[in-house]
Scaffold this active site. Structure first.
Site, short mmCIF file in Angstrom:
data_model
loop_
_atom_site.label_atom_id
_atom_site.label_comp_id
_atom_site.label_asym_id
_atom_site.label_seq_id
_atom_site.Cartn_x
_atom_site.Cartn_y
_atom_site.Cartn_z
N HIS A 17 8.45 -0.83 -3.93
CA HIS A 17 9.03 -2.18 -4.05
C HIS A 17 10.34 -2.16 -4.84
CE1 HIS A 17 5.15 -3.34 -2.39
NE2 HIS A 17 4.61 -2.55 -3.31
N HIS B 194 2.54 3.19 -6.77
CA HIS B 194 2.27 1.77 -6.59
C HIS B 194 1.15 1.30 -7.52
CE1 HIS B 194 4.50 0.89 -2.79
NE2 HIS B 194 4.50 2.21 -2.73
N GLU C 177 -2.09 4.64 -5.86
CA GLU C 177 -2.31 3.27 -6.35
C GLU C 177 -2.98 3.42 -7.70
OE1 GLU C 177 -1.35 0.41 -5.34
OE2 GLU C 177 -0.76 0.67 -3.24
ZN LIG Z 1 2.83 -1.53 -3.68
#
Ligand SMILES: [Zn+2]
Lengths: 749, 164
Positions: free
Chosen positions: A574, A642, A709
């Site tokens: 992002h 992430h 993640e």
């Molecule tokens: Zn993400």
């Protein structure tokens, strides 16, 4: 009261309640547009803290075309450069081309006119906005500067900020000597901006300070950053140049009796002199900064004491004084790295059997020595100094030769310690020397061979090749520079005879060929510059120390260069207008990802790895751009970072993804496994395991790739953790460890 | 009081309208059973839930039901509130399902969050034998991604791994 009236009253009350929930006030801000006060010319209102401007006046101001579609309550603005912005009454989103950004109010209908949120919309048209809240002033202006690139200068001693136009700038004083902050007014970074600064010792952050309409470039180093004393910053036509000097980082007397001096940058050729009473050796190193350091001087038979000082500031000179125990001299030994020099005691030796054969000057020595060689011009001579030496019977004062390369060799005692050999050359020629162990000691061979024999360009349908042919083996380094694209070849130990060489006509990808002499770290280099029409990557197809250098340039981007390389790509997910997932307390995924990615990169660099970050600041890059960047590099790993999210607050834990459709699926699975293992062990959140899914960046990268993640930002407990620097550090350590383990496995295979 | 009478009257009218509407829908449409894939609360898996869906415009109505969310309180909704399905069209074995902007704008993000949304839609549609692949578009356009991890350029097939 009649029912009809009651209905009317109820309607009015409801209407009033509605109106009250969204208070509209005329804004009392002063508004400056490109430096002009236009507060009286345009109508603005304030609602929910958002400054709104009358849409029609706004369109006129920036020369945009306005289209109002009453049926769908949609307003469309088309800018003079084709920018398209859409807003709809009742929706907080501002659609800019294909992306949407959120404002507080969105488009507001007020007394039959549409008002739009100034801050969100104006930026889409390439303007910057600055709020001075105390003075209630708003400035809107077009950025005057685009920062194209920040990179190291060719000599590595300065940073260049390449801009389209020189901006107002300043260096911000910080208390942290490891940090430089450069503020640039009214600037933005180019879309294609890349961080070419971050390396082992430095890393760059770019921060947009929206409120003050300036861009802050923050350069952090592991060490105090020494600026050049007179103005560390200078302006050149298209760039700001921040110059700084390397510092000494280590000085030690080693176990094998050598004096080692290390710096965090290039060490220039030192000047050495000896002083008597007491006997001292003085080493002056130009352009090197002092640094507090522990001198490691174990007891030895040569050196009593070592002192280091910043001898001079103009020009900067570092002085190292060795207090000697005897009358020894130390001589510099040939360097392997620019950031290190070493001296060792010269032993007393007898040199003998001086002769010339097949382009080689050779002699024997009873002890090991380090000849000091250099060329002199007019007439061309090669000088060889031999320290602490005596001449033997077959070390003649003069050898007449009249050979193709060497006319005559003379020898003489130069001073008390030094024997000097001078070879009169037919022309300036490159040289190199090597040592061979022989029965009675050592043999030294000085070769006079390497000059350019040809430079040619070879074109094939898909590639353009550059061939550089030399008469002998040379060390060389190939670099790539931008604006314009250039391939630069620095050749060491060759003589620049390129003037007498017919250079090929530029063709194909090659626009221009230039040659020059250049000095780097005290070494004379011949520099060949090949200016390119376009650049799609390059590959060097020859080994170090070769007679033929081949550079292979693909004509189109499509042609995949080999994937094997040594770069690790770290991808912070992002960024920019895409915050990623957002936690209940407002923590944005993009910030966590970046923090962790920067920490991982720093650790990897400290472990000696080459790292490229897909983004090193808060900016948006598409999935495609991330993949394209990674695939354009000789990368051996791609790690995307992430934070996870779901629509409840109980999902929790760590998971790592890889893709079976990646060209290196097995290796991708391996690195995913290692990351998950390290995370489970070091970070200790719920282990959700590794999973196979075709996420874009792990699917299309052409190198082993994994996506981590870390934890669920939607889980309030994990959101708190994700925001903590101690936690981020733990995650970075786990990822770093996993990568290093992976690299070890790779080596083992 | 007269006021209260007024409110009752309005309520009664609303209920009647609703009942009439529902009655008409039931009469015009046959109902068939569809599987709707919803998420486990740990965002790990999808679990099918059976529901009666109108046979007329079966694909579209199935997705509309998916948007409503699960009846089973143990399961989670997979698509954000405010999302509207515009159309489901079939080209060969490829179904293209188009949503409004809210699918992206209101999405909660995260790789798991994104997977759950995409494969609840894809698995739900691929239960029908005529559909093998599903492509997701937003307001008639192909977008690069839904939440920053999955590419929406691609079409998707039934995902068995994610089904519990
Ligand atoms: Zn993400």
């Amino acid at each position: 009261m009649a029912a009809r009236h009651k209905l009317l009253v109820v309607t009015i009350i409801i209407f009033c309640l509605f109106s009250l929930s969204q208070p509209v006030q005329a804004a009392d801000n002063k508004l400056y547009f490109n430096g002009k006060d236009i507060s009286d010319e345009v109508e603005t209102i304030q609602q929910e803290g958002e400054l709104l401007i009358k849409a029609r006046q706004f369109a006129k101001l920036i020369n945009a075309e306005l289209k109002w579609q009453p049926a769908i309550k949609t307003l469309r603005l088309t800018g003079s450069n084709g920018e398209v912005v859409k807003l709809m009454v009742g929706s907080p989103y501002i659609q800019i081309r294909k992306n949407a950004i959120k404002s507080k109010t969105g488009l507001v209908l007020n007394e039959g006119h549409t008002f739009l949120p100034l801050a969100g919309v104006i930026e889409a048209f390439g303007y910057l906005i600055e709020f001075n809240r105390e003075e209630k002033e708003v400035y809107v202006f077009k950025p005057e500067t685009v920062i194209k690139e920040i990179c190291w200068s060719e000599d590595g001693n300065s940073l260049e900020v390449i801009v389209d136009e020189l901006p107002p700038y300043r260096i911000v004083k910080t208390d942290n000597p490891n940090k430089i902050i450069l503020e640039i007014d009214k600037a933005r970074v180019a879309n294609e901006f890349t961080d070419n600064v971050s390396n082992n010792n430095f890393y760059l952050q770019v921060k947009n300070i929206a409120d003050s309409a300036l861009l802050r470039l923050i350069i952090t180093s592991k060490y105090p950053i020494p600026f050049n004393r007179d103005g560390g910053i200078s302006e050149e036509e298209d760039r700001l140049v921040l110059s700084f000097l390397p510092q000494i980082t280590n000085i030690a007397w080693t176990k094998n009796d050598m004096l080692m001096i290390e710096a965090n940058g290039n060490i220039n050729k030192p000047e050495v002199l000896y002083l008597e009473d007491p006997r001292r050796m003085v080493i002056d190193i130009p352009s090197l900064m002092f640094n507090e350091l522990d001198i490691n001087l174990p007891d030895n038979e040569w050196v009593k004491d070592i002192r280091v000082s910043q001898f001079k500031y103009d020009p900067v000179t570092l002085r190292i004084v060795l207090e000697m125990k005897n009358n020894d001299i130390l001589q510099e030994i040939p360097r392997e790295a620019g950031d290190m020099i070493a001296f060792k005691p010269a032993k007393e030796t007898v040199v003998d059997n001086l002769q010339y054969k097949n382009g080689q000057i050779r002699f024997d020595s009873t002890a090991e020595l380090v000849p000091d060689l250099f060329l002199l011009e007019d007439p061309a001579r090669l000088v060889i100094n031999l320290f602490n030496a005596e001449r033997g019977a077959s070390f003649l004062e003069e050898i007449e030769l009249d050979k193709q390369l060497v006319r005559k060799i003379r020898t003489a005692r130069f001073d008390e310690q030094t024997i000097r050999i001078v070879a009169d050359l037919a022309e300036m020629t490159g040289y190199g020397w090597r040592e061979e162990k022989i029965e009675q000691g050592y043999r030294y061979l000085i070769e006079l061979k390497n000059k350019f024999s040809a430079i040619n360009l070879v074109e094939s349908p898909d590639y353009q090749d550059i061939n550089i042919l030399l008469t002998g083996g040379v060390d060389y380094e190939i670099k790539k520079f931008s604006y314009p694209h250039r391939i630069v070849v620095d050749i060491e130990g060759a003589v620049d005879n390129t003037e007498n060489l017919v250079l090929p006509e530029p063709k194909g990808l090659i626009q221009d060929i230039r040659t020059s002499r250049y000095e780097l770290e005290g070494k004379e280099l011949v520099r060949l510059v090949f200016e390119l029409k376009e650049f799609n990557g390059y590959e060097v197809k020859t080994d170090p120390a070769t007679k033929k250098i081949n550079i292979h340039l693909p004509k189109e981007e499509k042609i995949a260069l080999p994937k094997q390389g040594d770069i690790i790509v770290i991808d912070a997910g992002h960024g920019g207008f895409d915050p990623g997932a957002i936690g209940q307390n407002g923590l944005e995924e993009k910030d966590v990802n970046l923090e962790v990615a920067l920490r991982v990169a720093q650790k990897l660099k400290e472990a000696g790895q080459k790292v490229v970050l897909t983004r090193s600041s808060d900016k948006f890059i598409s999935l495609k751009q991330r993949v394209r960047l990674a695939n354009s590099l000789p990368a051996k790993l791609f790690i995307s970072i992430h934070a996870n999210s779901f629509n409840n607050n109980i999902s929790s834990g760590t998971e790592t993804y890889y893709s079976d459709t990646n060209t290196n699926a097995a290796a991708s699975k391996k690195i995913a496994q290692l990351i998950q293992e390290e995370m489970t062990e070091k970070v200790k959140l719920a282990d959700r395991g590794i999973k196979e899914e075709s996420f874009y960046v792990v699917k299309y990268t052409r190198m082993p790739a994994a996506l981590l993640e870390i934890a669920f930002i939607s889980n309030p407990h994990e959101e708190v953790l994700l925001g903590q620097s101690t936690f981020q550090e733990k995650v970075a350590a786990a990822v770093n460890e996993a990568i290093l383990r992976y690299l070890q496995l790779e080596v083992a295979e | 009081m007269k006021n209260r009478k007024y409110v009752y009257l309005l309520l009664i009218i609303a209920v009647i309208l609703l009942l009439v509407g529902l009655y008409q829908i039931r009469q015009n449409n046959q109902l068939v059973e569809s599987k709707l894939y919803f998420a486990t609360p740990d965002a790990m898996y999808l679990v099918p839930e059976n529901r009666l869906v109108e046979k007329d415009q079966l694909y579209l109505n199935t997705i509309k039901e998916l948007l409503v969310g699960p009846e089973n309180s143990e399961l989670r909704k997979t698509v954000p509130d405010g999302v509207v399905v515009n159309s489901v069209s079939l080209d060969g074995k490829l179904a293209t399902v188009d949503f409004n902007e809210a699918l992206i704008e209101k999405h909660w993000g995260g790789s798991s969050g994104e997977l759950i949304t995409i494969f609840s839609i894809v698995n739900t549609l691929t239960q029908f034998s005529e559909i093998e692949e599903v492509k997701i578009t937003i307001a008639g356009e192909t977008r690069e991604t839904l939440a920053g991890h999955m590419g929406l350029d691609d079409s998707f097939e039934f995902n068995q791994e994610i089904v519990k």
